[in-house]
Design an enzyme around this catalytic site. Structure first.
Site, PDB file in Angstrom:
ATOM      1  N   TYR A  51       0.857  -1.206   0.000  1.00 23.19           N
ATOM      2  CA  TYR A  51       0.000   0.000   0.000  1.00 23.19           C
ATOM      3  C   TYR A  51       0.880   1.239   0.000  1.00 23.19           C
ATOM      4  O   TYR A  51       1.879   1.288   0.727  1.00 23.19           O
ATOM      5  CB  TYR A  51      -0.879   0.021   1.253  1.00 23.19           C
ATOM      6  CG  TYR A  51      -2.329  -0.243   0.947  1.00 23.19           C
ATOM      7  CD1 TYR A  51      -2.998   0.537   0.000  1.00 23.19           C
ATOM      8  CD2 TYR A  51      -3.038  -1.254   1.585  1.00 23.19           C
ATOM      9  CE1 TYR A  51      -4.327   0.302  -0.309  1.00 23.19           C
ATOM     10  CE2 TYR A  51      -4.372  -1.493   1.287  1.00 23.19           C
ATOM     11  CZ  TYR A  51      -5.006  -0.716   0.334  1.00 23.19           C
ATOM     12  OH  TYR A  51      -6.323  -0.946   0.037  1.00 23.19           O
ATOM     13  N   GLU A  53      -0.493   4.918  -0.343  1.00 20.41           N
ATOM     14  CA  GLU A  53      -1.262   6.158  -0.530  1.00 20.41           C
ATOM     15  C   GLU A  53      -0.339   7.364  -0.420  1.00 20.41           C
ATOM     16  O   GLU A  53       0.504   7.424   0.489  1.00 20.41           O
ATOM     17  CB  GLU A  53      -2.349   6.300   0.538  1.00 20.41           C
ATOM     18  CG  GLU A  53      -3.611   5.551   0.206  1.00 20.41           C
ATOM     19  CD  GLU A  53      -3.762   4.326   1.073  1.00 20.41           C
ATOM     20  OE1 GLU A  53      -2.713   3.761   1.469  1.00 20.41           O
ATOM     21  OE2 GLU A  53      -4.915   3.944   1.339  1.00 20.41           O
ATOM     22  N   ASP A 197      -7.472  13.490 -24.851  1.00 13.68           N
ATOM     23  CA  ASP A 197      -7.500  12.059 -24.501  1.00 13.68           C
ATOM     24  C   ASP A 197      -6.830  11.324 -25.665  1.00 13.68           C
ATOM     25  O   ASP A 197      -7.440  11.106 -26.706  1.00 13.68           O
ATOM     26  CB  ASP A 197      -8.960  11.629 -24.327  1.00 13.68           C
ATOM     27  CG  ASP A 197      -9.095  10.153 -23.980  1.00 13.68           C
ATOM     28  OD1 ASP A 197      -8.149   9.391 -24.232  1.00 13.68           O
ATOM     29  OD2 ASP A 197     -10.176   9.765 -23.485  1.00 13.68           O
ATOM     30  N   THR A 223      -4.492   6.150 -21.737  1.00 13.36           N
ATOM     31  CA  THR A 223      -4.362   4.821 -21.160  1.00 13.36           C
ATOM     32  C   THR A 223      -2.987   4.315 -21.581  1.00 13.36           C
ATOM     33  O   THR A 223      -2.363   4.855 -22.504  1.00 13.36           O
ATOM     34  CB  THR A 223      -5.478   3.870 -21.657  1.00 13.36           C
ATOM     35  OG1 THR A 223      -5.528   3.931 -23.075  1.00 13.36           O
ATOM     36  CG2 THR A 223      -6.814   4.242 -21.077  1.00 13.36           C
ATOM     37  N   LYS A 226      -2.867   0.623 -24.979  1.00 16.18           N
ATOM     38  CA  LYS A 226      -3.322   0.511 -26.376  1.00 16.18           C
ATOM     39  C   LYS A 226      -2.080   0.556 -27.284  1.00 16.18           C
ATOM     40  O   LYS A 226      -1.232  -0.323 -27.184  1.00 16.18           O
ATOM     41  CB  LYS A 226      -4.350   1.598 -26.666  1.00 16.18           C
ATOM     42  CG  LYS A 226      -5.603   1.467 -25.785  1.00 16.18           C
ATOM     43  CD  LYS A 226      -6.691   2.424 -26.161  1.00 16.18           C
ATOM     44  CE  LYS A 226      -7.967   2.176 -25.408  1.00 16.18           C
ATOM     45  NZ  LYS A 226      -8.113   2.925 -24.163  1.00 16.18           N
ATOM     46  N   ARG A 232      -2.584  -2.512 -18.409  1.00 15.81           N
ATOM     47  CA  ARG A 232      -3.845  -1.807 -18.212  1.00 15.81           C
ATOM     48  C   ARG A 232      -3.639  -0.682 -17.211  1.00 15.81           C
ATOM     49  O   ARG A 232      -3.177  -0.934 -16.087  1.00 15.81           O
ATOM     50  CB  ARG A 232      -4.891  -2.764 -17.636  1.00 15.81           C
ATOM     51  CG  ARG A 232      -5.532  -3.670 -18.616  1.00 15.81           C
ATOM     52  CD  ARG A 232      -6.425  -2.857 -19.500  1.00 15.81           C
ATOM     53  NE  ARG A 232      -6.523  -3.475 -20.790  1.00 15.81           N
ATOM     54  CZ  ARG A 232      -7.592  -4.117 -21.235  1.00 15.81           C
ATOM     55  NH1 ARG A 232      -8.655  -4.232 -20.502  1.00 15.81           N
ATOM     56  NH2 ARG A 232      -7.597  -4.626 -22.442  1.00 15.81           N
TER      57      ARG A 232
HETATM   58  N1  DSN Z   1     -12.682   0.508 -24.527  1.00 19.25           N
HETATM   59  C1  DSN Z   1     -11.771   1.413 -25.191  1.00 19.25           C
HETATM   60  C2  DSN Z   1     -11.747   1.197 -26.653  1.00 19.25           C
HETATM   61  O1  DSN Z   1     -11.924   0.060 -27.064  1.00 19.25           O
HETATM   62  O2  DSN Z   1     -11.542   2.137 -27.411  1.00 19.25           O
HETATM   63  C3  DSN Z   1     -12.022   2.803 -24.842  1.00 19.25           C
HETATM   64  O3  DSN Z   1     -12.148   2.929 -23.480  1.00 19.25           O
END
Ligand code: DSN
Length: 414
Positions: A51, A53, A197, A223, A226, A232
């Site tokens: 942990y 924080e 984003d 994120t 991708k 993740r």
């Molecule tokens: N679920 C993602 C996507 O497939 O683009 C976006 O959050």
């Protein structure tokens, strides 16, 4: 995996089956990728036990001498990769990160502009039934019906009319590059903050293939799993002036203890993305996407915006007479995974839309190039043009598997 095998046979069998699916099939969901074995090791490491924080040097619990170094490493690598002034690496994923940005810089009820979900936006960009749409007054902008591209003059018109406190740019199903400078100019004209984003294109931006919003925008989030090919999770980057508000909104505003095993995975992924090979990877993702798009067009597929500048292709299947849902499920059966998707101004519903969305980050990670894109386009065409031909689908499934086994998935031994 030996611990799982010994302790929990039932779950072990499920993971093995998923491994086989990943190895033997073609992954075209544009938001998915294969992380390296090193990223997976970090995520499965003993760091999950701790942990922490707070932030490096300012924690609430003891025993942070190693954790602080790991989180600082992730921060420094992300700063270098994107040229950001300040980075918070704690967001659990994209949706929390977006909520944290709004929470940091706005008041509930404030007006924000974001691309409409069925036009390529995200649920966190103001979907009326989502937290974003309920807590803030989102004014959606759209793409131009004729070109499928964002009409920046319309964005400006809406901004002048509604005077938003923030303009969100960035998308989940938009195949074209974004004019960040123009967004910034419009925001400045109405005194709005800018939020990008870049979850889908972060790897292409880090690899130098697409222009970055970081120099212009107040806040940029992505994120990490991708095109960036990490675990993740998500990160938030911002100008120094917003650093305190962003950090406080992440913790204690909306999150508790950060997931340091994932943060270690992020540090590894950023290290990988800083290597020269990553530039080659980013370049090939785009080459593959453009090639695949051209091949699909040659076979009579209608692409939203008539092509792609990124890793992502959005296909309107109306002229093929096959809805997206059926295309997704029949392609799934032959080992080609993609997702059904609404197309702009879709007359059908989100659960049964007119289109499919596909992309090339994962196949490019496996080393597939233009020659393999030719085969993929051919298989997609054959399945969709012969949607009920089970015999042909069986044959294609074998061909798909045979090709896939020549391109191993990183970090995956079967
Ligand atoms: N679920 C993602 C996507 O497939 O683009 C976006 O959050």
């Amino acid at each position: 995996m030996s611990y799982i095998q010994q302790q929990d046979e039932e779950l072990f069998a499920m993971i093995e089956a998923e491994k086989k699916r990943q190895a033997e099939g073609i992954e075209l969901i544009p938001s998915e990728n294969y992380t390296s074995g090193a990223v997976m090791e970090a995520c499965g490491s003993i760091l999950t036990n701790k942990y922490s924080e707070g932030y490096p040097g300012k924690r609430y619990y003891g025993g942070q001498e190693n954790i602080d170094k790991i989180e600082t490493l992730a921060i420094e690598r992300a700063k270098k990769l994107f040229g950001a002034e300040h980075v918070n690496v704690q967001p659990y994923s994209g949706s929390p990160a977006n909520s944290e940005i709004y929470f940091a810089l706005l008041n509930f009820g404030d007006t924000i502009m974001g691309l409409k979900l069925d036009q390529g936006g995200h649920i966190t960009h103001g979907l009326p039934i989502a937290f974003s749409g309920k807590a803030y007054n989102f004014i959606p902008y759209e793409v131009d019906q004729a070109t499928g591209k964002i009409d920046m003059d319309k964005v400006r018109e809406l901004a002048l009319q509604h005077k938003p406190k923030m303009i969100v740019a960035g998308f989940t199903a938009y195949p074209r590059d974004i004019d960040w400078k123009r967004f910034k100019e419009i925001a400045d004209e109405v005194g709005a903050l800018t939020m990008a984003d870049i979850s889908h294109t972060a790897g292409l931006i880090a690899g130098g293939e697409l222009e970055s919003p970081v120099p212009y925008f107040d806040v940029v989030m992505t994120t990490t799993h991708k095109t960036l090919r990490g675990p993740r999770g998500a990160i938030i980057m911002c100008k120094e002036i917003h650093a305190k508000a962003i950090d406080r909104a992440v913790f204690p505003g909306m999150q508790g203890g950060p997931h340091e095993h994932t943060i270690a995975g992020k540090a590894i992924a950023f290290g990988e993305a800083l290597k020269p090979e990553f530039k080659e990877y980013a370049k090939q993702i785009r080459k593959n996407a453009v090639h695949l798009a051209e091949k699909l067009k040659e076979k009579g597929f209608k692409l939203v915006s008539d092509g792609t500048d990124t890793h992502l292709i959005l296909v309107d299947l109306t002229n093929k007479g096959v809805p997206g849902k059926i295309a997704q499920s029949k392609l799934d059966e032959v080992g080609i995974t993609l997702n059904k998707n609404t197309v702009p101004f879709d007359p059908r519903s989100p659960m049964d839309p007119s289109g499919i969305r596909l992309g090339t980050p994962a196949v490019t990670t496996r080393g597939m190039k233009e020659a393999e894109m030719d085969r993929i386009a051919d298989w997609i065409d054959r399945v969709i043009s012969n949607i009920d031909n089970a015999e042909m689908h069986k044959q294609i499934k074998e061909e798909v598997k045979e090709m896939c086994l020549k391109f191993p998935v990183p970090g995956l031994k079967i």
